[in-house]
Structure formats: C-alpha cells, structure tokens
Motif scaffolding. Structure first.
Motif, short mmCIF file in Angstrom:
data_model
loop_
_atom_site.label_atom_id
_atom_site.label_comp_id
_atom_site.label_asym_id
_atom_site.label_seq_id
_atom_site.Cartn_x
_atom_site.Cartn_y
_atom_site.Cartn_z
N HIS A 139 -14.42 25.86 6.68
CA HIS A 139 -14.29 25.82 8.04
C HIS A 139 -13.95 27.07 8.84
O HIS A 139 -14.35 27.37 9.74
CB HIS A 139 -13.80 24.32 8.76
N ARG A 140 -12.79 27.55 8.04
CA ARG A 140 -12.03 28.61 8.75
C ARG A 140 -13.27 29.74 8.68
O ARG A 140 -13.36 30.56 9.73
CB ARG A 140 -10.98 29.02 8.00
N GLN A 141 -13.93 30.12 7.75
CA GLN A 141 -14.91 30.95 7.67
C GLN A 141 -15.80 30.97 8.78
O GLN A 141 -16.28 31.91 9.35
CB GLN A 141 -15.47 31.34 6.28
N ALA A 142 -16.19 29.49 8.71
CA ALA A 142 -17.29 29.30 9.84
C ALA A 142 -16.93 29.80 11.18
O ALA A 142 -17.72 30.44 12.01
CB ALA A 142 -17.73 27.84 9.87
N LEU A 143 -15.59 29.36 11.40
CA LEU A 143 -14.89 29.93 12.89
C LEU A 143 -14.82 31.21 12.91
O LEU A 143 -15.02 31.77 13.90
CB LEU A 143 -13.62 29.28 13.12
N GLU A 144 -14.70 32.10 11.95
CA GLU A 144 -14.65 33.40 11.97
C GLU A 144 -15.98 34.13 12.26
O GLU A 144 -16.03 35.06 13.13
CB GLU A 144 -14.09 34.04 10.49
N MET A 145 -17.10 33.31 11.70
CA MET A 145 -18.44 33.90 11.94
C MET A 145 -18.80 33.61 13.45
O MET A 145 -19.26 34.31 14.26
CB MET A 145 -19.31 33.14 10.97
N ALA A 146 -18.15 32.28 13.81
CA ALA A 146 -18.73 31.97 15.28
C ALA A 146 -17.90 32.88 16.39
O ALA A 146 -18.39 33.19 17.33
CB ALA A 146 -18.22 30.38 15.54
N ALA A 147 -16.62 33.21 16.03
CA ALA A 147 -15.82 33.96 16.93
C ALA A 147 -16.54 35.29 16.91
O ALA A 147 -16.46 36.06 18.27
CB ALA A 147 -14.60 34.50 16.22
N LEU A 148 -17.46 36.01 16.30
CA LEU A 148 -17.95 37.26 16.24
C LEU A 148 -19.16 37.09 17.27
O LEU A 148 -19.73 38.28 18.02
CB LEU A 148 -18.56 37.70 14.92
N ALA A 149 -19.66 36.04 17.39
CA ALA A 149 -21.07 35.78 18.28
C ALA A 149 -20.49 35.98 19.76
O ALA A 149 -21.53 36.49 20.62
CB ALA A 149 -21.45 34.36 18.15
N ALA A 150 -19.43 35.66 20.11
CA ALA A 150 -19.20 36.11 21.76
C ALA A 150 -19.27 37.65 22.16
O ALA A 150 -20.00 37.79 23.33
CB ALA A 150 -17.72 35.72 21.82
N ASP A 151 -19.15 38.31 21.39
CA ASP A 151 -19.46 39.84 21.74
C ASP A 151 -20.74 40.52 21.02
O ASP A 151 -21.17 41.49 21.61
CB ASP A 151 -18.20 40.88 21.43
N ARG A 152 -21.02 39.98 20.19
CA ARG A 152 -22.42 40.59 19.32
C ARG A 152 -23.62 39.92 19.45
O ARG A 152 -24.55 40.50 19.45
CB ARG A 152 -21.87 40.45 17.89
N ALA A 153 -23.35 38.71 19.80
CA ALA A 153 -24.88 37.92 19.95
C ALA A 153 -25.73 38.17 21.13
O ALA A 153 -24.86 38.56 22.33
CB ALA A 153 -24.75 36.40 19.63
N SER A 154 -26.84 38.38 21.08
CA SER A 154 -27.60 38.62 22.35
C SER A 154 -28.41 37.39 23.02
O SER A 154 -28.57 37.33 24.19
CB SER A 154 -28.68 39.67 22.23
N SER A 155 -28.25 36.67 22.06
CA SER A 155 -29.05 35.21 22.54
C SER A 155 -28.01 34.04 22.93
O SER A 155 -27.02 33.99 22.39
CB SER A 155 -29.69 34.49 21.26
N ALA A 156 -28.42 33.56 24.03
CA ALA A 156 -27.53 32.46 24.67
C ALA A 156 -27.44 31.43 23.95
O ALA A 156 -26.39 30.65 23.72
CB ALA A 156 -27.89 31.97 26.06
N GLN A 157 -28.34 31.15 23.20
CA GLN A 157 -28.53 29.79 22.33
C GLN A 157 -27.62 30.03 21.09
O GLN A 157 -26.94 29.10 20.73
CB GLN A 157 -29.93 29.56 22.00
N VAL A 158 -27.41 31.25 20.67
CA VAL A 158 -26.79 31.62 19.49
C VAL A 158 -25.34 31.45 19.69
O VAL A 158 -24.35 30.97 19.30
CB VAL A 158 -27.00 32.97 18.94
N LYS A 159 -24.99 31.88 20.99
CA LYS A 159 -23.72 32.01 21.78
C LYS A 159 -23.37 30.37 21.77
O LYS A 159 -21.96 29.98 21.50
CB LYS A 159 -23.36 32.55 22.78
N ASP A 160 -24.18 29.57 22.16
CA ASP A 160 -23.68 28.01 22.54
C ASP A 160 -23.53 27.34 21.03
O ASP A 160 -22.72 26.69 21.19
CB ASP A 160 -24.94 27.75 23.37
N LEU A 161 -24.38 27.84 20.23
CA LEU A 161 -24.20 27.29 18.89
C LEU A 161 -22.70 27.46 18.37
O LEU A 161 -22.20 26.56 17.94
CB LEU A 161 -25.37 27.47 18.06
#
Length: 221
Positions: A75-97
């Motif tokens: 789970h911790r690694q999933a959180l690390e991956m998810a935390a990157l999405a805030a600044d790096r993702a371009s899709s609002a759907q990806v950020k929401d996920l």
C-alpha cells in the motif's frame, strides 16, 4: 371405651399429618435443590460459552500476519505512486483515481499497523516500501509481493509527466492492483482474523473495479 378409640384415631390422624408434611417438605427441598442445580448448571454453561467466545474473538493466524506485513509496504508504494500524480498527471481522471487510492489505502495501513502491534508482531518500517530495499521485487507474480514496482520503474514514473505519466501510471497501477488482489485473495481463503479477511474482501472488490476503470482510461476493454 369410646374415649380410647377417639384418642387412638386422633393419634393416627396426627401421625398422618406429620408424615404428609414431611413428605411435602422433602419434595419441596428436592425441587429447590434441583432448581439451584439447574441454575448453577445454566450459569456455568453461560460462563463457559462466554469464555469460549472470548478465546476465539480476535483470533488470528500466521496468514493474517503475513497479509498485514506484506500489504502495508504494498500500500505504501501505491501511495508513493499516487502522490506523484498531483504534479505530473495531465488527466483529471488520473488525478481523481490517485486521490481515491490515497484515501482508501492510507487508513488501511494504519489499521493493519494496529493489528500487528496488538499481536506483538513487527510493523514494517516505512523504508520497506522502497523498491530498492526489497531485492527481487518486480512485476512477476512469483515475487514475494506481486505487483510491486522495482527501483527502475519508480525512477521512470518520477521523471515522467503529462500524457506519458498518465499512461505509465495507469499501466503500473493496474499491475500493482492485480498484485494486491492476489494477496487479498490468499488472505480471504486462508486468514483466520475476521477483520483482516473482511478488509481483503474490500480490497478485492475496490481494486478489481479500479483495474477495469484504468483499462478503460487506457482504451482497453
């Protein structure tokens, strides 16, 4: 003569009365004794049942420990991956996920850590979620924790941005979720601690649905 008969009859009636009284008292005593014994037996049975329930309530086995100690760094690694999405993702759907992943898995980490502490077991250190601290962890189902990303994968994701990040994030998270589902499936079938098997069931349901969602975002059926 009549007086003698009268006295004799009175004596006999008195004896009969005394005998009857003694008999009733004996029966009454037996009933009370039986009632007490029944009450004591019932109380004893209830106490025994209560002790048995207390002994089994909260029972866990080795699989439950393995599940918690493995799923926490997963789970911790999933959180690390998810935390990157805030600044790096371009899709609002990806950020929401990514946001939903954080909201679901962070509380589960805290819950599982609490279980391990109460069981007197080691809680994985935060550094254990880092891929480089777990040699041999890769995408294969044969690794200790299926779906874990290795150091190279995490570096690539960290350096990506925009649409490239979205694609990489979704691809990796699908693999990561599949690993979590596999681990949860094992816990559900072999675990003994009801809250843990219940969490495993929730993980299977939620992450299977998210896998389908991510596949759609990638344009896969």
């Amino acid at each position: 003569m009549r007086n003698t008969r009268t006295l004799t009859r009175r004596a006999l009636l008195g004896a009969v009365a005394v005998t009857a009284a003694l008999t009733l008292a004996a029966c009454g005593g037996g009933s009370d004794s039986s009632g007490d014994a029944g009450s004591d037996s019932s109380a004893s049975s209830s106490a025994s049942a209560g002790n048995t329930a207390g002994a089994t309530d909260g029972a866990h086995n080795a699989q439950d420990v393995t599940f918690a100690q493995g799923m926490i760094p997963h789970h911790r690694q999933a959180l690390e991956m998810a935390a990157l999405a805030a600044d790096r993702a371009s899709s609002a759907q990806v950020k929401d996920l990514a946001s939903r992943v954080e909201k679901a898995q962070d509380p589960e980490i805290k819950t599982m850590s609490g279980w391990l502490t109460s069981w007197g077991e080691d809680v994985p250190a935060a550094s254990d979620s880092a891929a480089e601290s777990m040699p041999g962890m890769d995408h294969s189902a044969g690794s200790g924790m299926p779906g874990m990303m290795d150091g190279s994968d995490m570096d690539k994701l960290d350096k990506a941005s925009g649409a490239d990040f979205d694609t990489m994030f979704l691809t990796m998270m699908i693999e990561h979720h599949k690993g979590a589902v596999a681990m949860a499936t094992t816990e559900k079938s072999k675990g003994g601690y009801e809250p843990a098997t219940s969490m495993a069931d929730d993980i299977i349901t939620a992450q299977t649905a998210e896998i389908s969602e991510m596949n759609k975002l990638l344009g896969k059926s």
